[in-house]
Design a protein around this motif. Structure first.
Motif, PDB file in Angstrom:
ATOM      1  N   VAL A  26      -1.015   1.148  -2.792  1.00  0.00           N
ATOM      2  CA  VAL A  26      -2.258   0.373  -2.809  1.00  0.00           C
ATOM      3  C   VAL A  26      -1.958  -1.104  -2.991  1.00  0.00           C
ATOM      4  CG1 VAL A  26      -4.480   0.021  -3.945  1.00  0.00           C
ATOM      5  CG2 VAL A  26      -3.499   2.333  -3.816  1.00  0.00           C
ATOM      6  N   ARG A  27      -2.308  -1.909  -1.990  1.00  0.00           N
ATOM      7  CA  ARG A  27      -2.290  -3.358  -2.154  1.00  0.00           C
ATOM      8  C   ARG A  27      -3.648  -3.732  -2.718  1.00  0.00           C
ATOM      9  NH1 ARG A  27      -2.416  -7.916  -3.288  1.00  0.00           N
ATOM     10  NH2 ARG A  27      -1.291  -9.662  -2.362  1.00  0.00           N
ATOM     11  N   VAL A  28      -3.673  -4.140  -3.996  1.00  0.00           N
ATOM     12  CA  VAL A  28      -4.929  -4.352  -4.702  1.00  0.00           C
ATOM     13  C   VAL A  28      -5.778  -5.394  -3.972  1.00  0.00           C
ATOM     14  CG1 VAL A  28      -5.969  -5.170  -6.850  1.00  0.00           C
ATOM     15  CG2 VAL A  28      -3.961  -3.680  -6.923  1.00  0.00           C
ATOM     16  N   PRO A  29      -7.028  -5.038  -3.600  1.00  0.00           N
ATOM     17  CA  PRO A  29      -7.883  -6.004  -2.889  1.00  0.00           C
ATOM     18  C   PRO A  29      -8.530  -6.984  -3.847  1.00  0.00           C
ATOM     19  CG  PRO A  29      -9.069  -3.959  -3.191  1.00  0.00           C
ATOM     20  CD  PRO A  29      -7.680  -3.731  -3.765  1.00  0.00           C
ATOM     21  N   LYS A  30      -9.079  -8.036  -3.283  1.00  0.00           N
ATOM     22  CA  LYS A  30      -9.807  -9.025  -4.080  1.00  0.00           C
ATOM     23  C   LYS A  30     -11.057  -8.397  -4.697  1.00  0.00           C
ATOM     24  CE  LYS A  30     -11.902 -13.630  -3.623  1.00  0.00           C
ATOM     25  NZ  LYS A  30     -12.195 -14.743  -2.675  1.00  0.00           N
ATOM     26  N   VAL A  52       1.751   7.566  -6.713  1.00  0.00           N
ATOM     27  CA  VAL A  52       0.758   6.492  -6.577  1.00  0.00           C
ATOM     28  C   VAL A  52       1.332   5.204  -7.158  1.00  0.00           C
ATOM     29  CG1 VAL A  52      -1.562   5.698  -7.151  1.00  0.00           C
ATOM     30  CG2 VAL A  52      -1.146   8.147  -6.787  1.00  0.00           C
ATOM     31  N   VAL A  53       1.478   4.199  -6.307  1.00  0.00           N
ATOM     32  CA  VAL A  53       1.983   2.900  -6.751  1.00  0.00           C
ATOM     33  C   VAL A  53       1.086   1.812  -6.167  1.00  0.00           C
ATOM     34  CG1 VAL A  53       3.956   1.337  -6.915  1.00  0.00           C
ATOM     35  CG2 VAL A  53       4.353   3.808  -6.663  1.00  0.00           C
ATOM     36  N   GLY A  54       0.591   0.961  -7.033  1.00  0.00           N
ATOM     37  CA  GLY A  54      -0.186  -0.187  -6.585  1.00  0.00           C
ATOM     38  C   GLY A  54       0.626  -1.456  -6.721  1.00  0.00           C
ATOM     39  N   THR A  55       0.199  -2.503  -6.038  1.00  0.00           N
ATOM     40  CA  THR A  55       0.892  -3.787  -6.138  1.00  0.00           C
ATOM     41  C   THR A  55      -0.100  -4.925  -5.930  1.00  0.00           C
ATOM     42  OG1 THR A  55       2.809  -5.062  -5.362  1.00  0.00           O
ATOM     43  CG2 THR A  55       1.515  -3.932  -3.679  1.00  0.00           C
ATOM     44  N   ARG A 102      -0.148   2.720 -15.867  1.00  0.00           N
ATOM     45  CA  ARG A 102       0.594   1.687 -16.591  1.00  0.00           C
ATOM     46  C   ARG A 102       1.054   0.641 -15.579  1.00  0.00           C
ATOM     47  NH1 ARG A 102       6.154   2.381 -15.954  1.00  0.00           N
ATOM     48  NH2 ARG A 102       6.722   4.363 -14.929  1.00  0.00           N
ATOM     49  N   THR A 103       1.540  -0.484 -16.088  1.00  0.00           N
ATOM     50  CA  THR A 103       2.004  -1.552 -15.200  1.00  0.00           C
ATOM     51  C   THR A 103       3.472  -1.870 -15.450  1.00  0.00           C
ATOM     52  OG1 THR A 103       1.331  -3.265 -16.751  1.00  0.00           O
ATOM     53  CG2 THR A 103      -0.265  -2.625 -15.075  1.00  0.00           C
ATOM     54  N   SER A 104       4.046  -2.566 -14.507  1.00  0.00           N
ATOM     55  CA  SER A 104       5.440  -3.012 -14.608  1.00  0.00           C
ATOM     56  C   SER A 104       5.491  -4.395 -15.242  1.00  0.00           C
ATOM     57  CB  SER A 104       6.052  -3.085 -13.208  1.00  0.00           C
ATOM     58  OG  SER A 104       5.479  -4.193 -12.497  1.00  0.00           O
ATOM     59  N   ARG A 151       3.093  -7.895  -9.758  1.00  0.00           N
ATOM     60  CA  ARG A 151       3.166  -6.775 -10.697  1.00  0.00           C
ATOM     61  C   ARG A 151       2.899  -5.464  -9.950  1.00  0.00           C
ATOM     62  NH1 ARG A 151       2.917  -7.164 -16.134  1.00  0.00           N
ATOM     63  NH2 ARG A 151       1.946  -9.233 -16.135  1.00  0.00           N
ATOM     64  N   LEU A 152       3.477  -4.377 -10.445  1.00  0.00           N
ATOM     65  CA  LEU A 152       3.238  -3.051  -9.888  1.00  0.00           C
ATOM     66  C   LEU A 152       2.353  -2.237 -10.828  1.00  0.00           C
ATOM     67  CD1 LEU A 152       6.807  -2.085  -8.581  1.00  0.00           C
ATOM     68  CD2 LEU A 152       4.935  -3.164  -7.317  1.00  0.00           C
ATOM     69  N   ILE A 153       1.653  -1.288 -10.251  1.00  0.00           N
ATOM     70  CA  ILE A 153       0.811  -0.357 -11.002  1.00  0.00           C
ATOM     71  C   ILE A 153       1.332   1.051 -10.740  1.00  0.00           C
ATOM     72  CG2 ILE A 153      -1.516   0.604 -11.222  1.00  0.00           C
ATOM     73  CD1 ILE A 153      -2.583  -2.097 -10.201  1.00  0.00           C
ATOM     74  N   PHE A 154       1.572   1.814 -11.814  1.00  0.00           N
ATOM     75  CA  PHE A 154       2.035   3.195 -11.681  1.00  0.00           C
ATOM     76  C   PHE A 154       0.955   4.121 -12.223  1.00  0.00           C
ATOM     77  CE2 PHE A 154       5.872   0.598 -12.489  1.00  0.00           C
ATOM     78  CZ  PHE A 154       6.459   0.717 -11.238  1.00  0.00           C
ATOM     79  N   CYS A 155       0.564   5.091 -11.409  1.00  0.00           N
ATOM     80  CA  CYS A 155      -0.512   6.002 -11.796  1.00  0.00           C
ATOM     81  C   CYS A 155      -0.037   7.447 -11.624  1.00  0.00           C
ATOM     82  CB  CYS A 155      -1.745   5.734 -10.941  1.00  0.00           C
ATOM     83  SG  CYS A 155      -3.165   6.747 -11.338  1.00  0.00           S
TER      84      CYS A 155
END
Length: 380
Positions: A110-114, A136-139, A161-163, A170-174
């Motif tokens: 997931v590329r976090v949207p505005k 699941v990894v966001g960025t 959690r976040t990196s 930053r990355l997001i781990f879910c």
């Protein structure tokens, strides 16, 4: 862009050699480095949500990912970047935020949207396809990831959690919990418009997630609605950058003989405009088109263009979009046709209109906004 697997030549769309904005950022690079360093198994169905210009799916093309985007321009950039990288057509499946998502998702990037609302809507749409083993990894850039962002992942998918930050990314781990009790999707969201704004006063409006000012009428549009062209008759009118379609619907209600074209590069926006138009039972003829401004509209085929141009491209402030909208309008207008624009005073749109059209008339103003009109001369 240097990925762990290759050097990629990437551009935005439309490709402009003068554009200094890149087609990727540090958050894209951070995510790709993480996937390579941790040897994440990119097997099964890999879904990339919100890939802004195709950088992620181009780098991951060997794994045949599915891209989901709200942006026509992002989708076109992706096609061009994939072709430039020598990726066979069909290798990457391109979906919009309005399309049914895959039935099973094994890796979700997931590329976090505005827009937090767009993220909420899409996570709720994708959640049924996520299983216990889904990675699941966001960025995103640090300034784009807030406590509310993390809470959304946690509320819809599972513990999050976040990196640590790297290069302001930053990355997001879910960790998915399929048994999690998820809320109902509140989108699309509807409300009644206020009084005192002409033909659409008190009428319903439909907003899909991610559309500008989805929970209320923005003050610029409110001002524009009070100063729309008063002429009537069989005319072709364009609501350019239509958003939720309130402006074009107002025209259609006030002038049943008008033919209104609603155009936006956002799939969510055009779906909203169509929903608003139909909810109001407008009597005229309407067309709804997702695209790059007035590209594809024949030269000299339009009588009036109505425009409230954006001045942001993701996090960047730029007048490039407004300039392209104005030049597209000048081409599409018939001689004597009119471009009507609303904008913040400080943006100085009158200067651009005079440069393009040779004229600019102030229709209305208040301390914050101006409504301007430019007429295409017969000699143009």
């Amino acid at each position: 862009m240097t990925s762990p697997w290759a050097e990629l030549a990437l551009t935005r769309f439309p490709d402009d050699p003068r554009d200094r904005l890149r087609a990727w950022d540090a958050s894209d690079e951070y995510l790709l480095r993480h996937l390579a360093a941790e040897q994440v198994a990119l097997s099964g169905t890999v879904v990339v949500l919100g890939d802004r210009w195709g950088a992620l799916v181009t780098a991951l093309a060997a794994h045949q990912p599915v891209q989901i985007t709200d942006s026509f321009l992002s989708q076109e950039a992706t096609r061009a970047n994939l072709a430039r990288a020598g990726v066979e057509p069909g290798t990457v499946r391109l979906l919009t935020t309005q399309d049914p998502p895959p039935g099973r998702i094994d890796v979700l990037l997931v590329r976090v949207p505005k827009s937090l609302a767009l993220l909420e809507d899409q996570l709720l749409r994708l959640a049924p396809a996520v299983h216990e083993g889904t990675v699941v990894v966001g960025t995103g850039m640090v300034k784009e990831i807030h406590t509310s962002t993390l809470q959304l992942f946690e509320r819809i998918l599972g513990p999050t959690r976040t990196s640590l930050a790297e290069k302001k990314a930053r990355l997001i781990f879910c960790t998915p919990e399929p048994s999690l009790g998820r809320p109902a999707n509140p989108w699309p969201y509807g409300y009644s418009l206020p009084d005192g704004i002409g033909a659409v006063s008190g009428r319903p409006v439909v907003n899909h997630a991610g559309v500008f000012c989805a929970d209320r009428l923005d003050i610029g549009t409110r001002f524009f609605l009070q100063h729309l062209p008063a002429d009537r008759g069989a005319r072709r009118i364009v609501d350019l950058g239509c958003g939720n379609g309130v402006v074009g619907t107002a025209v259609a209600l006030a002038d049943p003989e008008a033919e209104v074209l609603f155009v936006d590069e956002s799939f969510q926006a055009v779906a909203s405009a169509e929903g608003t138009y139909k909810a109001n039972g407008a009597p005229g003829h309407a067309e709804f088109r997702v695209g790059d401004g007035l590209a594809g509209v024949p030269d000299g085929s339009v009588d009036v263009v109505l425009n409230n141009p954006p001045f942001h491209s993701h996090q960047a402030t730029t007048d490039a979009t407004a300039w392209r909208m104005f030049t597209g309008a000048r081409r599409a207008l018939r001689p004597g046709g009119e471009l009507w624009v609303v904008g913040n005073r400080h943006l100085g749109y009158h200067v651009k209109l005079r440069k393009l059209f040779g004229n600019s008339q102030l229709v209305a103003s208040d301390p914050k906004f101006v409504v301007l009109k430019a007429v295409k001369r017969s000699s143009d």
